[in-house]
Design an enzyme around this catalytic site. Sequence first.
Site, short mmCIF file in Angstrom:
data_model
loop_
_atom_site.label_atom_id
_atom_site.label_comp_id
_atom_site.label_asym_id
_atom_site.label_seq_id
_atom_site.Cartn_x
_atom_site.Cartn_y
_atom_site.Cartn_z
N GLN A 95 0.85 -1.20 0.00
CA GLN A 95 0.00 0.00 0.00
C GLN A 95 0.89 1.24 0.00
OE1 GLN A 95 -3.43 -0.71 3.05
NE2 GLN A 95 -1.75 -2.03 3.63
N HIS A 113 -1.69 1.27 -4.19
CA HIS A 113 -2.07 2.69 -4.06
C HIS A 113 -1.21 3.60 -4.93
CE1 HIS A 113 -4.05 1.69 0.10
NE2 HIS A 113 -4.73 1.24 -0.92
N CYS A 121 -0.74 13.93 -16.05
CA CYS A 121 -1.39 15.16 -16.50
C CYS A 121 -2.91 14.96 -16.53
CB CYS A 121 -0.89 15.53 -17.89
SG CYS A 121 -1.78 16.95 -18.57
N CYS A 124 -3.80 15.65 -20.69
CA CYS A 124 -3.44 14.70 -21.76
C CYS A 124 -3.14 13.30 -21.21
CB CYS A 124 -2.26 15.21 -22.57
SG CYS A 124 -0.69 15.11 -21.69
N CYS A 144 1.86 20.15 -22.11
CA CYS A 144 0.64 20.54 -22.82
C CYS A 144 -0.10 21.66 -22.09
CB CYS A 144 -0.29 19.33 -23.00
SG CYS A 144 -1.27 18.95 -21.53
N GLY A 181 3.10 -4.39 8.99
CA GLY A 181 3.12 -2.93 9.15
C GLY A 181 1.93 -2.23 8.53
N SER A 183 -2.23 -1.07 9.35
CA SER A 183 -3.29 -1.00 10.35
C SER A 183 -4.49 -1.84 9.93
CB SER A 183 -3.71 0.46 10.58
OG SER A 183 -4.08 1.06 9.36
N1 APR Z 1 6.96 -2.18 12.55
C1 APR Z 1 5.72 -2.74 12.42
N2 APR Z 1 4.59 -2.01 12.43
C2 APR Z 1 4.69 -0.70 12.55
C3 APR Z 1 5.93 -0.03 12.69
C4 APR Z 1 7.11 -0.84 12.69
N3 APR Z 1 8.32 -0.31 12.81
N4 APR Z 1 5.71 1.31 12.80
C5 APR Z 1 4.38 1.47 12.74
N5 APR Z 1 3.76 0.27 12.58
C6 APR Z 1 2.33 -0.02 12.43
C7 APR Z 1 1.42 0.93 13.15
O1 APR Z 1 1.19 0.47 14.47
C8 APR Z 1 0.16 0.85 12.30
O2 APR Z 1 -0.71 -0.18 12.76
O3 APR Z 1 2.05 0.13 11.08
C9 APR Z 1 0.68 0.46 10.92
C10 APR Z 1 0.62 1.57 9.89
O4 APR Z 1 -0.71 1.87 9.69
P1 APR Z 1 -1.19 3.06 8.74
O5 APR Z 1 -0.45 4.32 9.06
O6 APR Z 1 -2.67 3.07 8.83
O7 APR Z 1 -0.71 2.62 7.30
P2 APR Z 1 -1.38 1.66 6.25
O8 APR Z 1 -2.01 0.49 6.91
O9 APR Z 1 -0.36 1.44 5.21
O10 APR Z 1 -2.52 2.57 5.66
C11 APR Z 1 -3.26 2.08 4.59
O11 APR Z 1 -4.37 4.13 4.17
O12 APR Z 1 -3.46 6.04 4.83
C12 APR Z 1 -3.97 5.41 3.72
O13 APR Z 1 -3.50 5.20 1.44
C13 APR Z 1 -2.90 5.24 2.70
O14 APR Z 1 -1.77 3.28 1.93
C14 APR Z 1 -2.32 3.89 3.06
C15 APR Z 1 -3.54 3.15 3.59
#
Ligand code: APR
Length: 242
Positions: A95, A113, A121, A124, A144, A181, A183
């Site tokens: 992501q 993503h 652009c 175009c 353009c 990593g 959420s």
């Molecule tokens: N190791 C493991 N996990 C980690 C670390 C780490 N060092 N640091 C942070 N995290 C965890 C956080 O606890 C959190 O749960 O990574 C997660 C990141 O979550 P988000 O910031 O929500 O990122 P993501 O899940 O990629 O978000 C999804 O939502 O924000 C939009 O388009 C954006 O691609 C993104 C999508």
Amino acid sequence: MQDASSIVVLTGAGVSAESGVPTFRDVQEGLWARYDPAELATPEAYSRDPELVARWYDWRRTLCSKASPNPAHLALSWLERFSRENGHRFNLVTQNVDRLHHAAGSTGILELHGTLWIWRCLRCAEEREERVVPFTEYPPRCSCGGLRRPGVVWFGEALPEGILEATNQAASECDLFLSVGTSAVVYPAAGLAHSARRRGARIAEINAQPTPLSPLTHWSLQGNCGEILPELLHQAFGYAPA
Ligand code: APR
């Protein structure tokens, strides 16, 4: 991991956190502290104030241009090579828009993503890689004359169809799904583990804190993925980071 013959890894912003790239849900710093990223990353925000949105993405581009892959990116790139050398399937779905997986040597990455590095652009539709930071005008303009926007998927926009299809396919065929990593709250990415599980895959998660996915996993490892992933690969396959 030793038993898996088809692995899908889904990564999120947490994978790049140890490279110094702030996650989307972290508190923004400095100039951008008073903005909610979720309100800047929309087509409506860009229509309303293209300069503001372009400046924010340029700030993120600049941050990412200084970042290097961390041990988690490197471990995943190694796992891809190792899996393929052993005749196993491996798909990395991200992501993240920072391309640090590319910098670590991963290939065939499914970027759900999009990326910060390609701008398109609006007139175009030409897409161009933009590696030089910072921009000199906001938003940058195409030759353009049209305004250009970052090649990322904004909230409310559809995911690139081919990539989503390839991702769903990989998730439905894997026997190990590893969520790292993320959420696990933004769909459709967050739904991939569920569909993999319905089809019998084992689900593992490495994240700094529990997520809505945690109760559905077979293994949920809590901590920094830059530490846990290399250790996991070391124990499973004798991986020793260079
Ligand atoms: N190791 C493991 N996990 C980690 C670390 C780490 N060092 N640091 C942070 N995290 C965890 C956080 O606890 C959190 O749960 O990574 C997660 C990141 O979550 P988000 O910031 O929500 O990122 P993501 O899940 O990629 O978000 C999804 O939502 O924000 C939009 O388009 C954006 O691609 C993104 C999508």
